[in-house]
Design a protein around this motif. Sequence first.
Motif, mmCIF file in Angstrom:
data_model
loop_
_atom_site.group_PDB
_atom_site.id
_atom_site.type_symbol
_atom_site.label_atom_id
_atom_site.label_comp_id
_atom_site.label_asym_id
_atom_site.label_seq_id
_atom_site.Cartn_x
_atom_site.Cartn_y
_atom_site.Cartn_z
ATOM 1 N N ASP A 194 0.812 -1.221 0.000
ATOM 2 C CA ASP A 194 0.000 0.000 0.000
ATOM 3 C C ASP A 194 0.846 1.272 0.000
ATOM 4 O O ASP A 194 0.483 2.276 0.593
ATOM 5 N N ASP A 195 1.985 1.217 -0.693
ATOM 6 C CA ASP A 195 2.889 2.368 -0.772
ATOM 7 C C ASP A 195 2.615 3.107 -2.080
ATOM 8 O O ASP A 195 3.152 2.754 -3.137
ATOM 9 N N LEU A 196 1.767 4.126 -2.021
ATOM 10 C CA LEU A 196 1.342 4.821 -3.236
ATOM 11 C C LEU A 196 2.460 5.613 -3.902
ATOM 12 O O LEU A 196 2.502 5.712 -5.133
ATOM 13 N N ASP A 197 3.360 6.186 -3.102
ATOM 14 C CA ASP A 197 4.490 6.900 -3.709
ATOM 15 C C ASP A 197 5.370 5.930 -4.492
ATOM 16 O O ASP A 197 5.798 6.219 -5.611
ATOM 17 N N LEU A 198 5.627 4.767 -3.899
ATOM 18 C CA LEU A 198 6.417 3.754 -4.588
ATOM 19 C C LEU A 198 5.673 3.217 -5.800
ATOM 20 O O LEU A 198 6.277 2.995 -6.853
ATOM 21 N N LEU A 199 4.376 3.030 -5.687
ATOM 22 C CA LEU A 199 3.580 2.553 -6.821
ATOM 23 C C LEU A 199 3.681 3.523 -7.997
ATOM 24 O O LEU A 199 3.881 3.096 -9.139
ATOM 25 N N LYS A 200 3.564 4.813 -7.718
ATOM 26 C CA LYS A 200 3.681 5.816 -8.785
ATOM 27 C C LYS A 200 5.041 5.696 -9.478
ATOM 28 O O LYS A 200 5.123 5.697 -10.709
ATOM 29 N N GLU A 201 6.083 5.552 -8.693
ATOM 30 C CA GLU A 201 7.436 5.423 -9.256
ATOM 31 C C GLU A 201 7.568 4.142 -10.078
ATOM 32 O O GLU A 201 8.079 4.163 -11.208
ATOM 33 N N GLU A 202 7.114 3.032 -9.527
ATOM 34 C CA GLU A 202 7.278 1.741 -10.200
ATOM 35 C C GLU A 202 6.410 1.634 -11.447
ATOM 36 O O GLU A 202 6.811 1.010 -12.433
ATOM 37 N N LEU A 203 5.226 2.213 -11.435
ATOM 38 C CA LEU A 203 4.414 2.239 -12.652
ATOM 39 C C LEU A 203 5.130 3.022 -13.753
ATOM 40 O O LEU A 203 5.059 2.660 -14.929
ATOM 41 N N GLY A 204 5.833 4.082 -13.358
ATOM 42 C CA GLY A 204 6.644 4.820 -14.328
ATOM 43 C C GLY A 204 7.739 3.944 -14.912
ATOM 44 O O GLY A 204 8.004 3.979 -16.126
ATOM 45 N N ASP A 205 8.372 3.124 -14.056
ATOM 46 C CA ASP A 205 9.419 2.223 -14.535
ATOM 47 C C ASP A 205 8.850 1.174 -15.486
ATOM 48 O O ASP A 205 9.479 0.832 -16.499
ATOM 49 N N VAL A 206 7.654 0.661 -15.183
ATOM 50 C CA VAL A 206 7.002 -0.295 -16.088
ATOM 51 C C VAL A 206 6.664 0.395 -17.405
ATOM 52 O O VAL A 206 6.887 -0.163 -18.490
ATOM 53 N N LEU A 207 6.158 1.605 -17.319
ATOM 54 C CA LEU A 207 5.820 2.356 -18.528
ATOM 55 C C LEU A 207 7.061 2.617 -19.384
ATOM 56 O O LEU A 207 7.008 2.543 -20.624
ATOM 57 N N LEU A 208 8.184 2.890 -18.743
ATOM 58 C CA LEU A 208 9.444 3.059 -19.475
ATOM 59 C C LEU A 208 9.780 1.785 -20.243
ATOM 60 O O LEU A 208 10.200 1.841 -21.401
ATOM 61 N N GLN A 209 9.594 0.638 -19.611
ATOM 62 C CA GLN A 209 9.879 -0.623 -20.292
ATOM 63 C C GLN A 209 9.007 -0.784 -21.532
ATOM 64 O O GLN A 209 9.484 -1.186 -22.594
ATOM 65 N N VAL A 210 7.731 -0.460 -21.410
ATOM 66 C CA VAL A 210 6.821 -0.543 -22.557
ATOM 67 C C VAL A 210 7.293 0.405 -23.653
ATOM 68 O O VAL A 210 7.358 0.031 -24.835
ATOM 69 N N ALA A 211 7.646 1.616 -23.279
ATOM 70 C CA ALA A 211 8.109 2.600 -24.264
ATOM 71 C C ALA A 211 9.397 2.139 -24.947
ATOM 72 O O ALA A 211 9.563 2.315 -26.164
ATOM 73 N N MET A 212 10.309 1.535 -24.183
ATOM 74 C CA MET A 212 11.571 1.046 -24.768
ATOM 75 C C MET A 212 11.314 -0.080 -25.767
ATOM 76 O O MET A 212 11.855 -0.075 -26.875
ATOM 77 N N HIS A 213 10.493 -1.051 -25.370
ATOM 78 C CA HIS A 213 10.203 -2.164 -26.287
ATOM 79 C C HIS A 213 9.517 -1.657 -27.554
ATOM 80 O O HIS A 213 9.846 -2.103 -28.660
#
Length: 139
Positions: free
Chosen positions: A56-75
Amino acid sequence: MNFTEKENYNFNDLVEIVKILRAPDGCPWDREQTHKSIRSNFIEETYEAVEAIDTDDLDLLKEELGDVLLQVAMHAEIESEQGTFDINDVCDGICKKLIIRHPHVFADVKADTTEKVLKNWDAIKMKTKSQKTQTQAIL
């Protein structure tokens, strides 16, 4: 490089930043990456997003969703460079899938309970993917 720093960035900025990183005068590491070389990064970032959800760490979730989104953008950028598809094709595909699988929202199918929605979802997924067995996951 034609890039302007901003106070706030959006999805289009992310796509442009990834293009800049992979450009000939961009980052040597980013230019070398392939689907396979960043595969484990994609998995790791997804697990980290799940951990943020579990804690339930929303700040971390926001950061990690950004990292996942970066992966999608890179692929997507890797494929864009090959001329096979780009991030807009990825977005188009998921939008079409969501519209097709939600006929109770975007068409005239009646589904007023979660059970009916999931039943329709599975039937549509089986039809569009030519599957013979149902799955419980959405998407």
